[in-house]
Design an enzyme around this catalytic site. Sequence first.
Site, PDB file in Angstrom:
ATOM      1  N   GLU A 341       0.829  -1.209   0.000  1.00 58.12           N
ATOM      2  CA  GLU A 341       0.000   0.000   0.000  1.00 58.12           C
ATOM      3  C   GLU A 341       0.863   1.259   0.000  1.00 58.12           C
ATOM      4  OE1 GLU A 341      -2.956  -0.397  -0.741  1.00 58.12           O
ATOM      5  OE2 GLU A 341      -2.980  -2.547  -0.360  1.00 58.12           O
ATOM      6  N   HIS A 344       1.751   2.059  -3.511  1.00 58.57           N
ATOM      7  CA  HIS A 344       0.739   2.814  -4.253  1.00 58.57           C
ATOM      8  C   HIS A 344       0.858   4.305  -3.954  1.00 58.57           C
ATOM      9  CE1 HIS A 344      -1.261  -0.424  -6.196  1.00 58.57           C
ATOM     10  NE2 HIS A 344      -1.692  -1.007  -5.095  1.00 58.57           N
TER      11      HIS A 344
END
Length: 776
Positions: A341, A344
């Site tokens: 994450e 990202h």
Amino acid sequence: MLQALLTVSLLLSPVPVSAIKELPGVKKYEVVYPIRLHPLHKREVKEPEQQEQFETELKYKMTVNGKIAVLYLKKNKNLLAPGYTETYYNSTGKEITTSPQIMDDCYYQGHIINEKDSDASISTCRGLRGYFSQGNQRYFIEPLSPIHRDGQEHALFKYDPEEKNYDSTCGTDGVLWVHDLQNIARPATRLVKLNDGKVQKHEKYIEYYLVLDNGEFKKYNENQDEIRKRVFEMANYVNMLYKKLNTHVALVGMEIWTDEDKINITPNASFTLENFSKWRGSVLPRRKRHDIAQLITATEFAGMTVGLAFMSTMCSPYHSVGVVQDHSDNLLRVAGTMAHEMGHNFGMFHDNYSCKCPSTICVMDKALSFYIPTDFSSCSRVSYDKFFEDKLSNCLFNAPLPTDIISTPICGNQMVEMGEDCDCGTSEECTNICCDAKTCKIKAGFQCTSGECCEKCQFKKAGMVCRPAKDECDLPEMCDGKSGNCPDDRFRANGFPCHHGKGYCLMGACPTLQEQCTELWGPGTKVADQSCYNRNEGGSKYGYCRRVDDTLIPCKTNDTMCGKLFCQGGSDNLPWKGRIVTFLTCKTFDPEDTSEEIGMVANGTKCGHNKVCINAECVDIEKAYKSTNCSSKCKGHAVCDHELQCQCEEGWSPPDCDDSSVVFYFSIVVAVLFPVAVISLVVAIVIRQQSSREKQKKDQRPLSTTGTRPHKQKRKPQMVKAVQPQEMSQMKLHVYDLPVEGNEPPASFLISKPDFSPPPIPAPRSSSFLDSNPKA
């Protein structure tokens, strides 16, 4: 030789046994007995437990897969940032923040000695616990006994490649790059253009803040020590991964919601991410300086989702966040999701077939498997580098300042703290010839140890450029001859004309209507006619200047260019929920989330001659910035910057900007070297012509069929095909019978909604990590 120098105990052979514990993806383990190799003389080994706590390096010997292996470990000194804090809440809900003096000496990283491709992330707090690789094989190790002693039995879990099972997918294969449309006047995080353009060579620092919800607190029996150990091991693994990108991930703080959750956490990951983003933006900055925050939750997200983050938003004040479900007892699987994450946030897409992964599975793999990610793919590295070219990334280049550090200074931890001139690590680690590793002071006879204005341990001459101007709204920074550091980044005075008169500088940017239309609608967009902007006088949701609660305030006649943004052309595939409204040649966007001013003209945009938009009003530049004729007040060769302070022009030395010796010196160098270069060029041409004539004579001779040497053919450079990200598919719904407000002409509406539901925020696009496994 090694045996003679080290005090070593013999190892028992590993005994394969059946699995007595169930771990995700592991069917069996074998028992091993790691023996610590002590590099000390026997008379010095008196208190091994105490000695181990402070040792920088450790070695353990064990039998792995039938062969003797020596595990080399080096302490992760930067796991916790200086000034690390912990926050919890008492029974009445009162916030309590402490700065515990935690000895994080039991968290190590390393590798198997004499193995080319090997790495390790190990905790030695209570035996050996963590991960290491040997060749293409990955192992996980943990103690089988709660008693901590040398040679105790450990379980060694081997991940079998045949058991690799991609039983999970990710729903965001087609993520698009989205530009940040937040107020450009905010100067806190500004685009960094490194002088040599090679981001990989520069160390980056991620100040990492973790929040654990009330469900996590209860899941681990309200035991904060147990939670802390788990979090530290996960953070240690994330740091090991990002070190491969020359990036240090340091935990600056941990918060546990011990009384109750501070936001509404639901199985809807998008909803939870949006709530956490708003809480983080309004609460955390006042409490702790950090670059990114993640929420670890015990709540099971709907479907296969186990993580969600905004796309390409690192350093953003609101959207540099992610949410991760604590989906596995194996903490390294959760750590892999945390790293994913975070990827990202750096703008990394999911890996596809064209990406080259140096290990079995990479961090940005679109699916969870039994493998733990151990590296970044070629695609992720390209995306990471591109982030630093295109995005706001200043926050990642600023190591903590000594004045920000509240912990006790420790010489040798590679952090410059109060009372230290430098800190290059231990004597064995230090490679800085200017710094004394034993005292953390500058060596005698030297002036500096690092910085853009430090060269060969001496200050560069005052007036030397240390940070060139990036564009017409930026100013170059010069060394002052008194420090090794380059001065803070300064910009042109607000109101300075830019883009050939189409805009005025504001905090180093040049906001224009055309730029904003392109950011919103993509290439091929242009600014709509003046008649479209006149609709801002109507005060409807398709044309207004300001919003006060639920009331829309119409623009005054002179302010119509400072309200709703109207454009023509471009793409209708937007990453936000809302309505695309088109009438005649006018196109605007009505976002579903009214808390973010998407589709409004930005502050600082030109709205007339010597006029700019400020808070939806078209005002004179002098009233807005008070910068008119500021430079005339500066002495010498100086100009005014964005804070109305005088700054020297390029080549003139501060503070008075009247010394051009640097320019004069450069001119002398050019005057001397230019004739030399011309003469060298002429000589080279003459030699080349002579060589060419001799070659022609040789070519005219008969060729011999014997004794000839084959010519080495020059390889043609291969063309590398650039891989473009896939386009995001969007579900479009046409709505025809919408009510018309007031005297509004009929308009066509298009609801723009991605098939994957992201949080309704401006620029950032959310990206998820999904797991179809039952939550392990």
